[in-house]
Write a protein that holds these residues in place. Structure first.
Motif, PDB file in Angstrom:
ATOM      1  N   ASP A  74      -0.160 -10.147   3.880  1.00 12.41           N
ATOM      2  CA  ASP A  74      -0.029  -9.533   2.554  1.00 12.41           C
ATOM      3  C   ASP A  74      -0.946  -8.333   2.387  1.00 12.41           C
ATOM      4  N   ARG A  75      -1.974  -8.233   3.230  1.00 14.56           N
ATOM      5  CA  ARG A  75      -2.944  -7.140   3.112  1.00 14.56           C
ATOM      6  C   ARG A  75      -2.842  -6.100   4.217  1.00 14.56           C
ATOM      7  N   LEU A  76      -2.116  -6.379   5.304  1.00 14.03           N
ATOM      8  CA  LEU A  76      -2.137  -5.495   6.464  1.00 14.03           C
ATOM      9  C   LEU A  76      -0.734  -5.250   7.018  1.00 14.03           C
ATOM     10  N   ALA A  77      -0.430  -3.968   7.289  1.00 14.83           N
ATOM     11  CA  ALA A  77       0.853  -3.585   7.893  1.00 14.83           C
ATOM     12  C   ALA A  77       0.625  -2.393   8.814  1.00 14.83           C
ATOM     13  N   ILE A  78       1.499  -2.257   9.821  1.00 12.10           N
ATOM     14  CA  ILE A  78       1.477  -1.119  10.742  1.00 12.10           C
ATOM     15  C   ILE A  78       2.828  -0.419  10.654  1.00 12.10           C
ATOM     16  N   THR A 102       1.659   7.232  13.371  1.00 10.40           N
ATOM     17  CA  THR A 102       1.391   5.801  13.260  1.00 10.40           C
ATOM     18  C   THR A 102       0.313   5.614  12.199  1.00 10.40           C
ATOM     19  N   ALA A 103       0.543   4.654  11.305  1.00 10.92           N
ATOM     20  CA  ALA A 103      -0.394   4.413  10.203  1.00 10.92           C
ATOM     21  C   ALA A 103      -0.677   2.920  10.081  1.00 10.92           C
ATOM     22  N   VAL A 104      -1.880   2.604   9.659  1.00 10.90           N
ATOM     23  CA  VAL A 104      -2.264   1.240   9.339  1.00 10.90           C
ATOM     24  C   VAL A 104      -2.456   1.177   7.828  1.00 10.90           C
ATOM     25  N   HIS A 105      -1.771   0.245   7.187  1.00  8.44           N
ATOM     26  CA  HIS A 105      -1.871   0.068   5.734  1.00  8.44           C
ATOM     27  C   HIS A 105      -2.729  -1.158   5.445  1.00  8.44           C
ATOM     28  N   LEU A 106      -3.798  -0.972   4.707  1.00  7.96           N
ATOM     29  CA  LEU A 106      -4.706  -2.062   4.356  1.00  7.96           C
ATOM     30  C   LEU A 106      -4.864  -2.099   2.841  1.00  7.96           C
ATOM     31  N   ARG A 107      -4.535  -3.212   2.247  1.00  8.32           N
ATOM     32  CA  ARG A 107      -4.728  -3.399   0.801  1.00  8.32           C
ATOM     33  C   ARG A 107      -6.103  -4.008   0.582  1.00  8.32           C
ATOM     34  N   ILE A 108      -6.918  -3.335  -0.180  1.00  9.46           N
ATOM     35  CA  ILE A 108      -8.254  -3.831  -0.485  1.00  9.46           C
ATOM     36  C   ILE A 108      -8.217  -4.453  -1.873  1.00  9.46           C
ATOM     37  N   PRO A 109      -8.507  -5.747  -1.964  1.00 11.28           N
ATOM     38  CA  PRO A 109      -8.454  -6.388  -3.289  1.00 11.28           C
ATOM     39  C   PRO A 109      -9.571  -5.854  -4.187  1.00 11.28           C
TER      40      PRO A 109
END
Length: 111
Positions: A74-78, A102-109
């Motif tokens: 839920d917090r990390l995607a490539i 290429t990107a890394v998606h990180l959701r920071i609560p």
């Protein structure tokens, strides 16, 4: 609105760089592939140059992008895919730049 310095001679020039404004518009579509972690992402980003009164004066860049995205949690995607950049040069000619992104998606609560 975006404020930028470009390498060309013009009215707002300092040390060989010209100050300009431009507007950017980006439309992104993401579609899941079934119920799994994969999705397809497409976007089109258009850059409009402006005159001194911030009136758009035409397209000076267009970025088209097609990619695959994998959700790890839920917090990390490539995400990785192909981007085609079309640039209008100050000489009046155009330039195309094929690019692999290429990107890394990180959701920071947040609290």
């Amino acid at each position: 609105q975006e404020e930028i310095f470009v390498s060309e001679v013009g009215a707002y020039s300092k040390d060989g760089f010209t100050y300009r404004n431009r507007f950017r518009y980006r439309l992104t579509l993401e579609h899941p592939l079934g119920t799994g972690p994969w999705s397809v992402v497409v976007y089109d980003e258009v850059f409009f140059g402006t005159n001194q009164f911030l009136v758009p004066q035409g397209v000076n860049q267009n970025w088209l992008y097609l990619s695959a995205k994998y959700k790890i949690s839920d917090r990390l995607a490539i995400q990785t895919g192909w981007q085609q950049q079309y640039l209008k040069l100050t000489s009046g000619s155009t330039q195309q730049n094929p690019t692999w992104l290429t990107a890394v998606h990180l959701r920071i609560p947040h609290k």
